[in-house]
Write a protein that holds these residues in place. Structure first.
Motif, short mmCIF file in Angstrom:
data_model
loop_
_atom_site.label_atom_id
_atom_site.label_comp_id
_atom_site.label_asym_id
_atom_site.label_seq_id
_atom_site.Cartn_x
_atom_site.Cartn_y
_atom_site.Cartn_z
N SER A 257 13.28 -109.55 -119.36
CA SER A 257 13.19 -111.02 -119.48
C SER A 257 14.03 -111.52 -120.65
O SER A 257 14.69 -112.56 -120.55
N ILE A 258 14.00 -110.78 -121.76
CA ILE A 258 14.82 -111.15 -122.91
C ILE A 258 16.30 -111.09 -122.54
O ILE A 258 17.09 -111.97 -122.90
N ALA A 259 16.68 -110.05 -121.80
CA ALA A 259 18.08 -109.92 -121.37
C ALA A 259 18.49 -111.08 -120.46
O ALA A 259 19.59 -111.65 -120.60
N ILE A 260 17.61 -111.47 -119.54
CA ILE A 260 17.90 -112.59 -118.63
C ILE A 260 18.05 -113.89 -119.41
O ILE A 260 18.99 -114.67 -119.19
N LEU A 261 17.13 -114.15 -120.32
CA LEU A 261 17.20 -115.37 -121.13
C LEU A 261 18.45 -115.39 -121.99
O LEU A 261 19.06 -116.45 -122.20
N THR A 262 18.85 -114.22 -122.47
CA THR A 262 20.08 -114.13 -123.28
C THR A 262 21.30 -114.43 -122.43
O THR A 262 22.21 -115.15 -122.86
N LEU A 263 21.32 -113.89 -121.21
CA LEU A 263 22.44 -114.16 -120.30
C LEU A 263 22.51 -115.64 -119.92
O LEU A 263 23.59 -116.22 -119.82
N LEU A 264 21.36 -116.25 -119.69
CA LEU A 264 21.33 -117.68 -119.33
C LEU A 264 21.88 -118.54 -120.45
O LEU A 264 22.33 -119.67 -120.21
N ASN A 265 21.86 -118.01 -121.67
CA ASN A 265 22.42 -118.73 -122.81
C ASN A 265 23.89 -118.38 -123.02
O ASN A 265 24.47 -118.71 -124.05
N ASP A 266 24.48 -117.69 -122.01
CA ASP A 266 25.90 -117.28 -122.08
C ASP A 266 26.18 -116.41 -123.29
O ASP A 266 27.26 -116.49 -123.89
N ASN A 267 25.21 -115.55 -123.66
CA ASN A 267 25.40 -114.68 -124.82
C ASN A 267 25.39 -113.23 -124.34
O ASN A 267 24.50 -112.46 -124.68
N SER A 268 26.38 -112.88 -123.52
CA SER A 268 26.41 -111.56 -122.90
C SER A 268 26.63 -110.43 -123.89
O SER A 268 26.32 -109.27 -123.60
N ALA A 269 27.12 -110.73 -125.09
CA ALA A 269 27.39 -109.70 -126.08
C ALA A 269 26.11 -109.04 -126.58
O ALA A 269 26.13 -107.92 -127.09
N ASP A 270 24.96 -109.72 -126.45
CA ASP A 270 23.71 -109.21 -127.02
C ASP A 270 22.80 -108.55 -125.98
O ASP A 270 21.65 -108.24 -126.29
N ILE A 271 23.30 -108.31 -124.77
CA ILE A 271 22.41 -107.75 -123.75
C ILE A 271 22.53 -106.24 -123.63
O ILE A 271 21.73 -105.62 -122.91
N LEU A 272 23.48 -105.61 -124.33
CA LEU A 272 23.68 -104.17 -124.15
C LEU A 272 22.45 -103.38 -124.61
O LEU A 272 21.99 -102.47 -123.90
N GLY B 135 23.54 -114.62 -135.68
CA GLY B 135 23.76 -115.21 -134.37
C GLY B 135 22.84 -116.38 -134.11
O GLY B 135 21.91 -116.66 -134.88
N GLN B 136 23.11 -117.10 -133.02
CA GLN B 136 22.32 -118.27 -132.65
C GLN B 136 21.17 -117.87 -131.73
O GLN B 136 21.24 -116.87 -131.02
N ALA B 137 20.10 -118.66 -131.76
CA ALA B 137 18.95 -118.40 -130.92
C ALA B 137 19.34 -118.50 -129.45
O ALA B 137 20.09 -119.39 -129.05
N ALA B 138 18.81 -117.56 -128.63
CA ALA B 138 19.09 -117.56 -127.21
C ALA B 138 18.07 -118.40 -126.43
O ALA B 138 18.38 -118.91 -125.35
N PHE B 139 16.86 -118.51 -126.96
CA PHE B 139 15.83 -119.33 -126.31
C PHE B 139 14.80 -119.76 -127.34
O PHE B 139 14.79 -119.29 -128.48
N ARG B 140 13.92 -120.67 -126.94
CA ARG B 140 12.96 -121.27 -127.87
C ARG B 140 11.81 -120.32 -128.20
O ARG B 140 11.41 -119.50 -127.36
N PRO B 141 11.25 -120.42 -129.42
CA PRO B 141 10.18 -119.50 -129.84
C PRO B 141 8.97 -119.50 -128.92
O PRO B 141 8.37 -118.44 -128.68
N ILE C 239 7.48 -117.85 -115.52
CA ILE C 239 7.10 -119.17 -116.02
C ILE C 239 7.85 -119.48 -117.31
O ILE C 239 8.37 -120.59 -117.49
N GLY C 240 7.94 -118.48 -118.20
CA GLY C 240 8.69 -118.67 -119.44
C GLY C 240 10.16 -118.95 -119.19
O GLY C 240 10.76 -119.84 -119.80
N ILE C 241 10.77 -118.17 -118.29
CA ILE C 241 12.20 -118.35 -117.98
C ILE C 241 12.46 -119.72 -117.36
O ILE C 241 13.40 -120.43 -117.74
N LEU C 242 11.61 -120.10 -116.40
CA LEU C 242 11.76 -121.42 -115.77
C LEU C 242 11.53 -122.54 -116.78
O LEU C 242 12.22 -123.57 -116.75
#
Length: 350
Positions: free
Chosen positions: A170-185, A240-246, A310-313
């Motif tokens: 889920s963290i990887a998906i939220l990171t990708l949705l924020n166009d931050n593909s560098a942090d998903i490895l 780095g910048q936040a990928a999603f809200r706390p 629910i969190g991702i949506l």
């Protein structure tokens, strides 16, 4: 893409190779789980899943992820937890040494890596709530809580591993949705390194019928990993910048978190230690309702996936922070009530 694929292949190979090496060694050093009044499995089961996951992640990350102070401190902190977890698996330590090591790891995270949660988001519709330096204490508490949440939920085959995959994916998906593909490895490496463990833990087709458990080493490592990734992903830092809200983090880790707090509240109300093991967790309730261990795993994993969705949506649709928080608190109240009165449901269904 080639870099990512290579890293995932290395993580998988190292993880499964570590299992094969440790399988014959575990009984010789006492790194096995023996059945008792609470543990109904057959025979001595090697507690090597956590070590194999950590080794796979460590080797793949060393080879394919750019080294930094944060990455190095993450693996040092993880090594401390894997060590104390392994000692606990062998010698059945009491709560004190485990809590001390967890406190040290939380201190390394906050004061060593400089990772702590200070921006809680716009929870009260008056602008972002920033707790400043109090965030250090808050993060240390959250770190210890997450470690114990994953440790406590590790009660049936595949559960801790499945909860870890749901949260990390889920963290990887939220990171990708924020166009931050560098942090998903790193999250992807973690997910792939868990797969061999699940194969040996859950699958009925694992080689020669060998079975392993994650052990405290693995469940605590998973808890630290999830809270580390969440803290990095929800805060604006020099790294780095936040990928999603706390507030979304609550939904990503919902099931382990709710199960831990609900069961600890129940124990306190009964006048016993909140760390005293019992048979009141969600997976125990599912089994008392007549589900098999595998069915309980499917139901609880499905609940975790639903909470993460629910969190991702909520993040994608920009649902207000306060609404996401109220929704989570209502869910926790329902969950806690159901757990407190589980005997009524068991009697009703039976």
């Amino acid at each position: 893409m080639f870099l990512i694929l290579s890293a995932l292949i290395v993580a998988f190979i190292v993880s499964i190779s570590t299992i094969k090496v440790l399988l014959p060694l575990a009984p010789q050093i006492g790194l096995v789980d023996l059945p008792n009044e609470r543990k109904k499995h057959d025979g001595a089961i090697p507690l090597i899943g956590g070590i194999s996951i950590y080794t796979g992640v460590l080797i793949a990350s060393t080879l394919f992820i750019e080294q930094s102070q944060i990455v190095n401190l993450y693996f040092i902190s993880s090594a401390l937890l894997v060590f104390i977890g392994t000692m606990d698996d062998i010698y059945d330590l009491n709560v004190a040494p485990r809590m001390i090591f967890q406190g040290i790891v939380a201190t390394l995270m906050v004061f060593g890596a400089g990772i702590y949660i200070q921006d809680l988001g716009n929870l009260f519709t008056t602008g972002n709530t920033n707790i400043g330096n109090y965030g250090m204490l808050f993060t240390m508490f959250a770190c210890v809580a997450a470690i114990n949440a994953f440790n406590m939920i590790d009660g049936i085959d595949g559960l801790a591993g499945s909860m870890s995959i749901v949260s990390i994916a889920s963290i990887a998906i939220l990171t990708l949705l924020n166009d931050n593909s560098a942090d998903i490895l790193l999250p992807l490496i973690l997910v792939v390194a868990i797969i061999p463990y699940l194969f040996y833990n859950v699958s009925t087709r694992n080689p020669r019928g060998k079975k392993i458990f994650m052990g405290d080493a693995g469940s605590m490592f998973m808890g630290l990993t999830v809270v580390w990734l969440l803290a990095l992903s929800t805060q604006n830092t020099p790294h780095g910048q936040a990928a999603f809200r706390p507030v979304i983090a609550l939904w990503v880790i919902a099931v382990p978190l709710m199960d831990m707090f609900a069961i600890m509240l129940r124990r306190i109300r009964k006048g016993v230690s909140p760390f005293q093991a019992d048979n009141g967790h969600l997976h125990h309730i599912c089994i008392r309702l007549g589900l098999t261990s595998r069915q309980a795993l499917q139901v609880i994993t499905g609940l975790a996936v639903l909470c993460s969705l629910i969190g991702i949506l909520g993040e994608v649709l920009l649902v207000d922070d306060w609404l996401m928080l109220v929704g989570f608190l209502l869910l926790f109240i329902v969950y806690s009530y159901a757990l407190q009165h589980a005997w009524k449901f068991v009697r009703m269904f039976k």
